[in-house]
Design a protein around this motif. Structure first.
Motif, PDB file in Angstrom:
ATOM      1  N   UNK A 297      -7.835 -25.906  28.119  1.00 10.79           N
ATOM      2  CA  UNK A 297      -7.202 -26.161  26.824  1.00 10.79           C
ATOM      3  C   UNK A 297      -7.915 -27.277  26.068  1.00 10.79           C
ATOM      4  N   UNK A 298      -7.836 -27.189  24.767  1.00 13.25           N
ATOM      5  CA  UNK A 298      -8.291 -28.258  23.872  1.00 13.25           C
ATOM      6  C   UNK A 298      -7.106 -28.579  22.983  1.00 13.25           C
ATOM      7  N   UNK A 299      -6.477 -29.709  23.232  1.00  9.81           N
ATOM      8  CA  UNK A 299      -5.240 -30.058  22.538  1.00  9.81           C
ATOM      9  C   UNK A 299      -5.520 -30.512  21.115  1.00  9.81           C
ATOM     10  N   UNK A 300      -4.590 -30.216  20.230  1.00  7.77           N
ATOM     11  CA  UNK A 300      -4.660 -30.769  18.879  1.00  7.77           C
ATOM     12  C   UNK A 300      -4.068 -32.176  18.824  1.00  7.77           C
ATOM     13  N   UNK A 301      -3.458 -32.623  19.924  1.00 12.02           N
ATOM     14  CA  UNK A 301      -2.897 -33.977  20.037  1.00 12.02           C
ATOM     15  C   UNK A 301      -2.012 -34.348  18.850  1.00 12.02           C
ATOM     16  N   UNK A 302      -1.028 -33.504  18.595  1.00 16.16           N
ATOM     17  CA  UNK A 302      -0.005 -33.893  17.619  1.00 16.16           C
ATOM     18  C   UNK A 302       0.671 -35.189  18.058  1.00 16.16           C
TER      19      UNK A 302
END
Length: 391
Positions: A297-302
């Protein structure tokens, strides 16, 4: 001189965004115009999805997604115990009942083993869910391949609540591509990755679902002849209401902001990841745990959620929260287990249903993370955390 408070999240607006909105204000259409379609096409193309339907909020998108999948009285919808209430409320809006799956202790997403165990129990009782709504908590995708496999085995449909996750990736593909779900929902609230002020979008690769979503967002109306009932040839019927829908339309004003923000989507996500990596490095010696990221996964880091090591700190989560706020670090809590909310407790839900979610609830705090967070503000956040946790 008192330093300004540092919020846990905020929008990033530039002059191009402002100019895009002003241009629509001087254009022919303020709503139901061409900019909505342009915004939809831009996100569909970005995600690799066939259809995108923009609405006035992610809550609206979740509601009509449930309706498009046929959710109604007598049906059951399951979602994660740790999420915003809208992920569960959408089932109630449809007259269905809702239940909750415990979270994974590492990712804070829906636990696949807990989901399987609950499904096996529900199958024996004849109470399987019609729809499961996994929530991509903080911007990291759930284990969608495994959830999809369970959907095939147990016969439920899947709505990805990706409100946190526009710009994220899973197994090398954009979240929203629809590989492992029927519908994906995004949010464009101001604290999310990109914003349209208020707004949401539902993406799908199913043309029939897309048609249904479009009707449902606009009163159940259609002007598409094949969807209309026959009427006398001498009467003018250029539209019909063919089902009960809602006024969930997004305006061209909001869509213009969202479309303009798309220019920065990858940059915003990259900035969030850079800030998160710096937190990972500089918080390592504090009595807390930092977010884990799955290799696929590559998180969008909300959100950047830390979990407090309370026995080491010798303070409660509430005390830490209040001390940080008093020092201008405006941390937040995402989220209280939904079934502990008074509305759901009056339905009969009780403490103890999802033990991991309840442990998370007592330890978690979201600390400031947004593209405009400066190095100075991040350093101040870290220093203040250190003072409060070790003081």
């Amino acid at each position: 001189m008192t330093s300004s408070p540092i919020p846990y999240g905020r929008q990033q607006i530039d002059q191009h965004d402002i100019d895009a909105v002003v241009a629509v204000l001087g254009a022919e259409f303020l709503t139901q115009g061409p900019v909505v379609g342009q915004f939809e096409q831009a996100l569909a193309t970005y995600c690799g999805a066939q259809h995108a339907i923009a609405v006035n909020s992610a809550t609206s998108a979740l509601h009509i997604a449930c309706l498009a999948l046929g959710v109604g009285p007598g049906d059951i919808v399951w979602t994660s115990a740790i999420t915003f209430v809208a992920s569960a409320n959408c089932a109630i809006y449809c007259g269905a009942s809702v239940d909750f799956v415990d979270i994974d202790p590492v990712s804070y997403n829906m636990s696949v083993p807990q989901l399987r165990e609950k499904l096996e129990t529900a199958r024996k009782a004849g109470k399987l869910p019609k729809v499961v709504i996994p929530v991509h908590m903080t911007g990291q995708s759930c284990d969608m391949q495994s959830i999809h496999q369970l959907g095939q085995e147990f016969g439920f449909k899947i709505i990805e609540d990706a409100s946190h996750a526009v710009g994220a990736r899973y197994q090398g593909k954009a979240v929203g591509c629809g590989r492992y779900s029927d519908i994906t929902v995004f949010s464009f609230h101001p604290v999310k990755i990109i914003t349209s002020g208020e707004g949401g979008m539902a993406l799908t690769n199913d043309e029939l679902l897309a048609r249904s979503l479009r009707r449902l967002r606009s009163h159940g109306l259609t002007g598409n002849a094949p969807e209309m009932d026959p009427r006398p040839e001498d009467e003018l019927w250029n539209y019909q209401q063919v089902e009960l829908g809602f006024n969930y339309r997004i305006t061209d004003i909001h869509a213009a902001l969202g479309l303009s923000q798309m220019r920065h989507l990858d940059d915003f996500v990259r900035a969030r990841n850079d800030l998160a990596r710096r937190y990972d490095e500089l918080l390592v010696n504090l009595p807390l745990s930092t977010p884990a990221q799955a290799s696929d996964s590559y998180s969008s880091y909300h959100l950047y959620v830390v979990r407090l090591s309370l026995p080491q700190i010798r303070k409660t989560q509430k005390e830490v929260f209040r001390e940080l706020h008093a020092r201008g670090i405006m941390v937040n809590l995402h989220y209280i287990p939904v079934y502990l909310q008074p509305f759901y407790q009056r339905m009969g839900f009780a403490r103890g249903q999802c033990p991991e979610a309840e442990r998370y609830f007592k330890e978690a705090l979201s600390i400031p993370l947004y593209p405009g967070l400066t190095r100075e503000a991040q350093d101040r956040t870290i220093a203040t955390l250190s003072e409060v946790l070790q003081g």
